[in-house]
Design a protein around this motif. Structure first.
Motif, PDB file in Angstrom:
ATOM      1  N   CYS A 190      -2.695  -4.472   7.923  1.00 23.16           N
ATOM      2  CA  CYS A 190      -3.454  -4.713   6.696  1.00 23.16           C
ATOM      3  C   CYS A 190      -3.023  -6.014   6.046  1.00 23.16           C
ATOM      4  O   CYS A 190      -1.912  -6.485   6.230  1.00 23.16           O
ATOM      5  CB  CYS A 190      -3.248  -3.560   5.724  1.00 23.16           C
ATOM      6  SG  CYS A 190      -3.896  -2.008   6.323  1.00 23.16           S
ATOM      7  N   ASP A 217      -3.479  -1.106   2.277  1.00 18.14           N
ATOM      8  CA  ASP A 217      -3.373   0.313   2.630  1.00 18.14           C
ATOM      9  C   ASP A 217      -2.430   1.097   1.711  1.00 18.14           C
ATOM     10  O   ASP A 217      -2.128   2.247   1.961  1.00 18.14           O
ATOM     11  CB  ASP A 217      -2.930   0.472   4.078  1.00 18.14           C
ATOM     12  CG  ASP A 217      -1.528  -0.053   4.351  1.00 18.14           C
ATOM     13  OD1 ASP A 217      -0.922  -0.663   3.448  1.00 18.14           O
ATOM     14  OD2 ASP A 217      -1.041   0.141   5.478  1.00 18.14           O
ATOM     15  N   ARG A 255       5.463   3.784   1.278  1.00 20.42           N
ATOM     16  CA  ARG A 255       4.043   3.993   1.003  1.00 20.42           C
ATOM     17  C   ARG A 255       3.936   4.913  -0.217  1.00 20.42           C
ATOM     18  O   ARG A 255       3.694   6.109  -0.100  1.00 20.42           O
ATOM     19  CB  ARG A 255       3.336   4.585   2.203  1.00 20.42           C
ATOM     20  CG  ARG A 255       1.833   4.615   2.068  1.00 20.42           C
ATOM     21  CD  ARG A 255       1.154   5.142   3.306  1.00 20.42           C
ATOM     22  NE  ARG A 255       1.489   4.409   4.491  1.00 20.42           N
ATOM     23  CZ  ARG A 255       0.875   3.303   4.929  1.00 20.42           C
ATOM     24  NH1 ARG A 255      -0.128   2.823   4.218  1.00 20.42           N
ATOM     25  NH2 ARG A 255       1.240   2.704   6.035  1.00 20.42           N
ATOM     26  N   VAL A 261      -5.675   6.576  -0.608  1.00 16.51           N
ATOM     27  CA  VAL A 261      -5.275   5.299  -0.027  1.00 16.51           C
ATOM     28  C   VAL A 261      -6.053   4.198  -0.738  1.00 16.51           C
ATOM     29  O   VAL A 261      -7.243   4.017  -0.508  1.00 16.51           O
ATOM     30  CB  VAL A 261      -5.522   5.258   1.496  1.00 16.51           C
ATOM     31  CG1 VAL A 261      -5.158   3.899   2.049  1.00 16.51           C
ATOM     32  CG2 VAL A 261      -4.716   6.347   2.178  1.00 16.51           C
ATOM     33  N   ARG A 314      -5.707   0.099  -2.451  1.00 17.87           N
ATOM     34  CA  ARG A 314      -4.972  -1.154  -2.359  1.00 17.87           C
ATOM     35  C   ARG A 314      -4.021  -1.334  -3.540  1.00 17.87           C
ATOM     36  O   ARG A 314      -4.281  -0.872  -4.649  1.00 17.87           O
ATOM     37  CB  ARG A 314      -5.936  -2.323  -2.274  1.00 17.87           C
ATOM     38  CG  ARG A 314      -6.732  -2.518  -3.533  1.00 17.87           C
ATOM     39  CD  ARG A 314      -7.750  -3.601  -3.426  1.00 17.87           C
ATOM     40  NE  ARG A 314      -7.076  -4.856  -3.634  1.00 17.87           N
ATOM     41  CZ  ARG A 314      -7.574  -6.031  -3.316  1.00 17.87           C
ATOM     42  NH1 ARG A 314      -8.750  -6.120  -2.783  1.00 17.87           N
ATOM     43  NH2 ARG A 314      -6.907  -7.120  -3.541  1.00 17.87           N
TER      44      ARG A 314
END
Length: 194
Positions: free
Chosen positions: A20, A41, A60, A66, A68
């Motif tokens: 990404c 992501d 994450r 999900v 940005r």
């Protein structure tokens, strides 16, 4: 790519190890060589250009949806691994990149419309802006300190959809850029007048 601006030379090319693209980037003002990157992501990575591995750690934090990463910044102070990350979904995550399990604080700031984030370099302040003509100010404990919103009264200040935010490096001043090509500067209401 990392550049030495004084010498106008390329210092290093840094692989992101991601499929990404980068959507937010911030350099540490305290620890030379550290920068944080947020990705489309929802991933957040911490890099140190002085180490051979370059990548220090990855996380994450934005897993609810999900979305940005629209803003990222280092928290004020000497903690080199404490980062604030905001996603388009509206959540602001406070991360200690040394402990990658979970964010230690989450703020649900804007419910799907977060467009900008600013972290003050020295003061314990964070600002977030939304597409819904709203700016919120928080402290580092997640407490909302204030709101700046569109007022529809006669001769009132108009705020468009917020696109970018930045704090003055030393004073408590916040600049906001909006989609309507208007830039506004806000000061602390208890600040002395000049």
């Amino acid at each position: 790519m990392a550049w030495d601006l004084d010498k106008e030379q390329l210092v290093n090319t840094i692989p992101t190890s991601s499929d990404c693209s980068i959507s937010a980037l911030s350099a540490s003002q305290v620890h030379t060589g550290h920068f944080a990157a947020g990705f489309v992501d929802g991933c957040v990575k911490l890099f140190d250009i002085r180490t051979p591995e370059l990548l220090v750690c990855a996380s994450r934090p934005h897993t609810q949806r999900v979305e940005r990463v629209v803003g990222i910044g280092f928290q004020p102070g000497l903690e080199q691994a404490k980062i604030v990350s905001a996603s388009q979904a509206g959540d602001i995550q406070f991360l200690d990149m040394r402990n990658l399990r979970d964010a230690y604080l989450t703020i649900d700031a804007h419910r799907g419309s977060l467009t900008a984030l600013a972290v003050h370099r020295h003061a314990p302040l964070i600002a977030s802006g939304s597409a819904k003509q709203l700016i919120k100010i928080f402290n580092l404990e997640g407490e909302q300190l204030g709101t700046i919103r569109y007022l529809s009264t006669f001769m009132a200040q108009k705020i468009g959809s917020v696109r970018c935010l930045t704090f003055h490096p030393y004073q408590v001043l916040l600049a906001a850029g909006a989609a309507d090509a208007c830039v506004s500067i806000y000061a602390d209401e208890i600040a002395p007048t000049r």
